[in-house]
Design a protein around this motif. Structure first.
Motif, PDB file in Angstrom:
ATOM      1  N   PHE A 224     -11.246  -5.440 -16.557  1.00 11.48           N
ATOM      2  CA  PHE A 224     -10.718  -5.110 -15.223  1.00 11.48           C
ATOM      3  C   PHE A 224      -9.435  -5.896 -14.998  1.00 11.48           C
ATOM      4  CE2 PHE A 224     -15.112  -3.955 -14.951  1.00 11.48           C
ATOM      5  CZ  PHE A 224     -15.165  -2.877 -14.071  1.00 11.48           C
ATOM      6  N   THR A 225      -8.348  -5.203 -14.715  1.00 18.46           N
ATOM      7  CA  THR A 225      -7.042  -5.836 -14.512  1.00 18.46           C
ATOM      8  C   THR A 225      -6.523  -5.497 -13.120  1.00 18.46           C
ATOM      9  OG1 THR A 225      -6.547  -5.603 -16.863  1.00 18.46           O
ATOM     10  CG2 THR A 225      -4.693  -6.060 -15.381  1.00 18.46           C
ATOM     11  N   VAL A 226      -6.093  -6.530 -12.390  1.00 18.28           N
ATOM     12  CA  VAL A 226      -5.495  -6.344 -11.068  1.00 18.28           C
ATOM     13  C   VAL A 226      -4.045  -6.787 -11.131  1.00 18.28           C
ATOM     14  CG1 VAL A 226      -5.588  -6.942  -8.619  1.00 18.28           C
ATOM     15  CG2 VAL A 226      -7.710  -6.784  -9.957  1.00 18.28           C
ATOM     16  N   HIS A 227      -3.135  -5.900 -10.848  1.00 17.05           N
ATOM     17  CA  HIS A 227      -1.719  -6.240 -10.852  1.00 17.05           C
ATOM     18  C   HIS A 227      -1.408  -7.120  -9.653  1.00 17.05           C
ATOM     19  CE1 HIS A 227      -0.734  -3.584 -14.157  1.00 17.05           C
ATOM     20  NE2 HIS A 227      -1.427  -2.610 -13.570  1.00 17.05           N
ATOM     21  N   GLU A 228      -0.757  -8.249  -9.905  1.00 15.55           N
ATOM     22  CA  GLU A 228      -0.457  -9.189  -8.833  1.00 15.55           C
ATOM     23  C   GLU A 228       0.590  -8.607  -7.883  1.00 15.55           C
ATOM     24  OE1 GLU A 228      -1.911 -11.992  -8.228  1.00 15.55           O
ATOM     25  OE2 GLU A 228      -3.223 -11.914  -9.988  1.00 15.55           O
ATOM     26  N   VAL A 229       0.320  -8.759  -6.598  1.00 22.33           N
ATOM     27  CA  VAL A 229       1.257  -8.283  -5.567  1.00 22.33           C
ATOM     28  C   VAL A 229       1.312  -9.318  -4.457  1.00 22.33           C
ATOM     29  CG1 VAL A 229       0.842  -5.847  -6.031  1.00 22.33           C
ATOM     30  CG2 VAL A 229      -0.577  -7.044  -4.368  1.00 22.33           C
ATOM     31  N   PRO A 230       2.401  -9.302  -3.667  1.00 29.39           N
ATOM     32  CA  PRO A 230       2.433 -10.206  -2.499  1.00 29.39           C
ATOM     33  C   PRO A 230       1.302  -9.837  -1.529  1.00 29.39           C
ATOM     34  CG  PRO A 230       4.618  -9.299  -2.977  1.00 29.39           C
ATOM     35  CD  PRO A 230       3.633  -8.537  -3.813  1.00 29.39           C
ATOM     36  N   SER A 231       0.923 -10.789  -0.716  1.00 29.85           N
ATOM     37  CA  SER A 231      -0.154 -10.538   0.245  1.00 29.85           C
ATOM     38  C   SER A 231       0.232  -9.425   1.207  1.00 29.85           C
ATOM     39  CB  SER A 231      -0.467 -11.818   1.043  1.00 29.85           C
ATOM     40  OG  SER A 231      -0.964 -12.820   0.171  1.00 29.85           O
ATOM     41  N   ILE A 232      -0.683  -8.468   1.365  1.00 29.91           N
ATOM     42  CA  ILE A 232      -0.479  -7.346   2.293  1.00 29.91           C
ATOM     43  C   ILE A 232      -1.616  -7.370   3.293  1.00 29.91           C
ATOM     44  CG2 ILE A 232      -0.329  -4.847   2.517  1.00 29.91           C
ATOM     45  CD1 ILE A 232       0.706  -4.741  -0.347  1.00 29.91           C
ATOM     46  N   HIS A 233      -1.288  -7.274   4.572  1.00 35.90           N
ATOM     47  CA  HIS A 233      -2.292  -7.308   5.629  1.00 35.90           C
ATOM     48  C   HIS A 233      -2.368  -5.955   6.328  1.00 35.90           C
ATOM     49  CE1 HIS A 233      -1.480 -11.621   5.031  1.00 35.90           C
ATOM     50  NE2 HIS A 233      -2.713 -11.808   5.483  1.00 35.90           N
ATOM     51  N   LEU A 234      -3.596  -5.586   6.693  1.00 38.79           N
ATOM     52  CA  LEU A 234      -3.833  -4.343   7.438  1.00 38.79           C
ATOM     53  C   LEU A 234      -4.849  -4.603   8.543  1.00 38.79           C
ATOM     54  CD1 LEU A 234      -4.170  -1.517   4.726  1.00 38.79           C
ATOM     55  CD2 LEU A 234      -2.364  -1.754   6.438  1.00 38.79           C
TER      56      LEU A 234
END
Length: 442
Positions: free
Chosen positions: A303-313
């Motif tokens: 399982f691979t998760v591409h790193e991204v800046p924090s996103i809030h919803l």
């Protein structure tokens, strides 16, 4: 409904009639009284002067004195018996005090020590409306307002009557009954609101009927397995066979429990049974949590998760976690070696993509797998057939959508797209908040 509007209309008419009576009373009780007082003050002096002349000329010369007096006035001057003039007690009392009174368009004053009255008039009419004119005017206004109310209420009454008839038709079982739209400018908001409500009710009932049929079919398999295994337990030749058959019963029971749990979650999403508040969540944390839950269940998958800046919803936390978990679990079941999760954002949307290197899904089946209890491989496939349907419902609840495509890894690609400024209705229910984060479906 018709009786309701008739009562309402009669109530309005009664109110107008009472207002009319009040106006008449005010006119007669105050306006007339003030005008009579003015007339008596202005013209009473003439009547008193005639009385004094008659007294000075003596009773024997009344006729001669009257002739002289009449020449000075532009209206009749006469002597009449008091008994011929019926007057209210208050007016009669004023006469006894020697005052001039205004009565029925004439000025009267009493001759002392006699039963005679000196009467001037009828007096010339004042310019302006008479009492009768005012009463006729008020009465005409009353009738005009009553007619206007009847005309204005007629279309409203007709539309409410249509609402009543449509509601009765729906109650009788005709779920397709709707109110004709007609002219939107003249239609009441209740018409469109009622039709929207009827559409929602019909959709829910149809959905429940379809769901009930599907559930009945899905429950047969584990129940049949439990029944069959129970019979085999009775026929077991030794403890080892008995244990294997008991394990089969446990497995079928677990599947039945999973199905019931998924079904409860699905109906909560459909009906809005629970209420929950929106939360400001960090999307990458939810993705990491979903991966942490499901990756140990598939040790052969990376399982691979591409790193991204924090996103809030601002969303229902449990709903979004359920949707992501279902997709991660689904990808782990059908992948060969790799599952990739990525998060991206634009000015208006946030997108969560889950893809695998499995066999993928045919384009013609993209919508099929989002329907409840639809498994492309039939009963042989794992899961309950509700996982992707739950994802679809959750995305609708969050004012987003889920799409299916072909992954560059060769398998399936599921994408959840949610608006950044999601105007979620916080009065609606959150997705099921209890357990069962493992789901199925192809």
């Amino acid at each position: 409904m018709t009786r309701l509007f008739i009562r309402f209309y009669l109530g309005v008419i009664l109110i107008l009639f009472i207002a009319f009576l009040i106006q008449v009373y005010v006119f007669r009780g105050s306006t007339e009284a003030e005008n009579i007082a003015v007339v008596e003050d202005v013209l009473g002096g003439g009547a008193l002067s005639v009385r004094d002349d008659l007294i000075e000329g003596g009773e024997a010369n009344f006729e001669q004195t009257l002739m002289d007096v009449r020449s000075r006035f532009a209206y009749p001057v006469n002597i009449v018996n008091r008994s011929d003039r019926a007057m209210p007690p208050t007016t009669d009392a004023k006469l006894k005090k020697g005052k001039a009174v205004f009565h029925l368009g004439k000025i009267d004053v009493a001759l002392p020590e006699t039963d005679l009255l000196v009467e001037l008039g009828p007096l010339p009419q004042f310019a302006g409306p008479t009492r009768g004119d005012i009463l006729v005017g008020l009465g005409s206004l009353f009738l005009l307002v009553a007619a206007a109310i009847a005309v204005l209420m007629r279309p409203i009454s007709r539309q409410f009557r249509t609402v009543e008839q449509t509601a009765i038709a729906i109650t009788a079982g005709d779920l397709s009954a709707r109110i004709a739209a007609g002219d939107r400018k003249r239609s009441l908001p209740i018409v469109s609101a009622f039709n929207t409500m009827a559409d929602r009710v019909e959709a829910l009932l149809r959905s429940q009927q379809d769901l009930l049929q599907a559930v009945s079919h899905e429950l047969r398999t584990p129940l049949a397995r439990i029944k069959f295994a129970t019979e085999l337990v009775r026929m077991a030749e030794n403890d080892a066979n008995r244990e294997r058959r008991i394990d089969a019963i446990d497995e079928a029971t677990d599947r039945l429990d999973e199905l019931v749990g998924e079904l409860l979650d699905y109906t909560r999403l459909d009906e809005g049974i629970e209420t929950a508040s929106c939360e400001l969540v960090q999307v990458d944390e939810l993705v990491a949590q979903a991966v942490a839950i499901h990756s140990p269940l598939y040790p052969h998958v990376c399982f691979t998760v591409h790193e991204v800046p924090s996103i809030h919803l601002l969303v229902y936390r449990t709903d979004l976690l359920r949707a992501i978990s279902n997709l991660v679990s689904n990808a782990g079941k059908y992948s060969k070696t790799t599952v990739q999760i990525s998060i991206s954002e634009s000015e208006d949307h946030v997108e969560i993509a889950v893809e695998d290197d499995g066999h993928g899904i045919d384009e013609k089946d993209y919508q099929v797998v989002l329907e409840p209890f639809k498994r492309l491989g039939g009963q042989s496939q794992p899961g309950t057939g509700l996982g992707l349907a739950l994802v679809h419902r959750i995305c609708q609840r969050l004012h987003g959508h889920v799409t299916i495509g072909r992954s560059c890894l060769g398998g399936a690609l599921f994408q959840i797209q949610l608006p950044r400024s999601s105007s979620v209705d916080v009065s609606r229910s959150a997705a099921g908040s209890n357990g069962h984060l493992q789901h199925d479906e192809r």
